[in-house]
Enzyme design. Structure first.
Site, PDB file in Angstrom:
ATOM      1  N   LYS A 181       0.787  -1.232   0.000  1.00 34.23           N
ATOM      2  CA  LYS A 181       0.000   0.000   0.000  1.00 34.23           C
ATOM      3  C   LYS A 181       0.816   1.277   0.000  1.00 34.23           C
ATOM      4  CE  LYS A 181      -3.583  -1.759   3.059  1.00 34.23           C
ATOM      5  NZ  LYS A 181      -3.707  -1.476   4.482  1.00 34.23           N
ATOM      6  N   GLY A 218      10.559  -6.391   8.338  1.00 38.70           N
ATOM      7  CA  GLY A 218       9.355  -6.943   7.731  1.00 38.70           C
ATOM      8  C   GLY A 218       9.663  -7.841   6.551  1.00 38.70           C
ATOM      9  N   GLY A 226       7.800  -2.022  11.256  1.00 42.90           N
ATOM     10  CA  GLY A 226       7.048  -0.814  11.593  1.00 42.90           C
ATOM     11  C   GLY A 226       7.941   0.239  12.224  1.00 42.90           C
TER      12      GLY A 226
HETATM   13  P1  AMP Z   1       3.729  -4.649   2.840  1.00 42.77           P
HETATM   14  O1  AMP Z   1       3.197  -5.366   4.038  1.00 42.77           O
HETATM   15  O2  AMP Z   1       3.080  -3.339   2.569  1.00 42.77           O
HETATM   16  O3  AMP Z   1       5.234  -4.588   2.800  1.00 42.77           O
HETATM   17  O4  AMP Z   1       3.275  -5.535   1.580  1.00 42.77           O
HETATM   18  C1  AMP Z   1       3.806  -6.776   1.356  1.00 42.77           C
HETATM   19  C2  AMP Z   1       2.800  -7.630   0.657  1.00 42.77           C
HETATM   20  O5  AMP Z   1       2.418  -7.047  -0.560  1.00 42.77           O
HETATM   21  C3  AMP Z   1       3.394  -8.988   0.328  1.00 42.77           C
HETATM   22  O6  AMP Z   1       2.584  -9.980   0.875  1.00 42.77           O
HETATM   23  C4  AMP Z   1       3.388  -9.006  -1.182  1.00 42.77           C
HETATM   24  O7  AMP Z   1       3.125 -10.279  -1.703  1.00 42.77           O
HETATM   25  C5  AMP Z   1       2.276  -8.059  -1.540  1.00 42.77           C
HETATM   26  N1  AMP Z   1       2.433  -7.518  -2.897  1.00 42.77           N
HETATM   27  C6  AMP Z   1       3.522  -6.935  -3.402  1.00 42.77           C
HETATM   28  N2  AMP Z   1       3.324  -6.608  -4.689  1.00 42.77           N
HETATM   29  C7  AMP Z   1       2.078  -6.992  -5.000  1.00 42.77           C
HETATM   30  C8  AMP Z   1       1.282  -6.888  -6.169  1.00 42.77           C
HETATM   31  N3  AMP Z   1       1.765  -6.349  -7.284  1.00 42.77           N
HETATM   32  N4  AMP Z   1       0.024  -7.353  -6.107  1.00 42.77           N
HETATM   33  C9  AMP Z   1      -0.465  -7.901  -4.996  1.00 42.77           C
HETATM   34  N5  AMP Z   1       0.233  -8.017  -3.841  1.00 42.77           N
HETATM   35  C10 AMP Z   1       1.488  -7.558  -3.849  1.00 42.77           C
END
Ligand code: AMP
Length: 394
Positions: free
Chosen positions: A198, A352, A375
């Site tokens: 996100k 993370g 975080g």
């Molecule tokens: P975060 O917790 O914000 O670091 O997001 C990590 C998560 O985002 C991981 O589980 C990834 O598999 C997922 N992710 C990364 N790129 C994509 C994408 N293009 N579409 C869907 N999920 C994604």
């Protein structure tokens, strides 16, 4: 802020807040012991100085007492790592008369691991009575739990004023030095790589890093919100519609500051975000309507590698795609490899997912620093003061 080196430890009851919140498998075996190994220097220092060592941590998110989230597995791993000359005992609670008695009976050089702090809701509520109970167990307080320093809980903040002496442990110190240097005095060119699910999680980090970096490379699902904000067709890709105006603002800010904010120029796409989806290369920025972007493509991988190659400082947080599925993991692996290949540069991986990826892929030892806090490292880079750090400074 004092460090553990400045405390007189011999014979004292020393409470060390560690972060043993480690991943466990179904048999409750520790699958990644990085956080335990990283806390060893501080624990060994206290043990060797003849302190009565009390370790406290949370594990997971229990709702009340939950045997599945006992600190037994991390305590067992610690026992193996410390070796036979040190006795490691696990208490059956972290507060109350029973624990008071165990602490009274502790001998110099022994290590007591308290049971999961979050078995008591007062821990996260930062309850004063509970804070005083924890404080009553010790003569000195050391915080080495960087991964939990962004939380104002009883064990990270509340108890600190009630203990006579306080200091940071070696891991806490190391994390603050490496991450702090990114905000003040990072050698340039400074390239930041941000990915993950996100944009909303990373807005403040982007705002705070933009004036400091030379280039910001964006991947992961958050890239599609930026691409859509530029009017690029992104098909079924994950987009935060309500963040489109903000993404446009960040793009404008980057160009106003003369910074490069790079977005994927090609993709590996699929029909659903899972194993079942086939992986199809999309050779241009626009993604066909029926597909979703799930990883950066080969041209983007090369572009990002070149940017990283010229850097003197690289910070990375967040995967470039759905890296848990092998066919969408190449972009994330490329970033890890490009960073690992740098000889002279300062390479820092936020905690993370990206830290897990670097550990799993075997690149951790080739990075200057891999943070144990996801975080916490992001909040620090947002320019915020962490409650666990503030408590040590007061
Ligand atoms: P975060 O917790 O914000 O670091 O997001 C990590 C998560 O985002 C991981 O589980 C990834 O598999 C997922 N992710 C990364 N790129 C994509 C994408 N293009 N579409 C869907 N999920 C994604």
């Amino acid at each position: 802020m004092r460090t553990i080196d400045e405390l007189e430890l011999g014979g004292k009851r020393v409470f060390i807040r560690v972060d043993f919140n480690v991943p466990l498998d179904e048999q409750r075996k520790v699958t990644d012991d990085t956080r335990i190994r990283e806390a060893l220097p501080t624990i060994q220092k206290a043990v060797r100085a003849g302190a009565k060592v009390i370790l406290a941590s949370h594990l997971g998110r229990p709702k009340g007492r939950d045997p599945k989230l006992s600190l037994e597995p991390p305590a067992g791993r610690l026992r193996e790592l410390l070796g036979p000359e040190h006795e490691v005992v696990l208490a059956d609670d972290c507060a109350g008369d029973g624990v008071q008695k165990v602490v009274r009976d502790l001998k110099a050089g022994q290590v007591l691991v308290l049971e999961n702090l979050r078995f008591h809701k007062e821990e996260e509520a930062n309850d004063e009575g509970f804070s005083r109970q924890l404080a009553s167990l010790c003569d000195a307080y050391v915080n080495d739990a960087f991964g939990t320093a962004h939380r104002a809980h009883a064990s990270t903040a509340g108890m600190v004023p009630f203990v006579a002496e306080k200091a940071a442990g070696y891991l806490m110190k190391k994390e603050l030095e490496h991450l702090g240097k990114l905000l003040k005095g990072a050698e340039r060119p400074f390239v930041a790589v941000l990915g993950g699910a996100k944009v909303s999680d990373k807005i403040k980090v982007i705002e705070n890093l933009l004036p400091r970096v030379d280039a910001l490379l964006v991947g992961g699902a958050m890239a599609y919100t930026f691409l859509k904000a530029q009017g690029v067709e992104v098909g079924k890709s994950r987009v935060e519609e309500d963040k489109l105006p903000l993404a446009s603002k960040l793009l404008e800010a980057a160009s106003r500051l003369g910074k490069e904010l790079l977005l994927p120029i090609d993709h590996i796409a699929g029909t659903s975000p899972d194993e079942k989806s086939e992986a199809r290369e999309v050779k241009e920025r626009a993604i066909p309507r029926e597909l979703m972007g799930l990883d950066i493509g080969p041209k983007t991988r090369e572009l990002y590698r070149q940017q990283i190659r010229r850097a003197k400082t690289v910070f990375w947080n967040g995967p470039m795609g759905l890296f848990e599925v092998e066919k969408f993991a190449a972009g994330t692996r490329e970033i890890a490899m490009a960073m690992a290949d740098l000889r002279e540069a300062v390479t820092v991986v936020g905690g993370g997912d990206s830290a897990a990826a670097v550990n799993e892929m075997g690149f951790a030892s080739r990075m200057k620093h891999v943070s144990t806090g996801g975080g916490a490292s992001l909040e620090l880079l947002e320019g915020r003061e962490l409650p666990g750090v503030r408590a040590l400074e007061k």
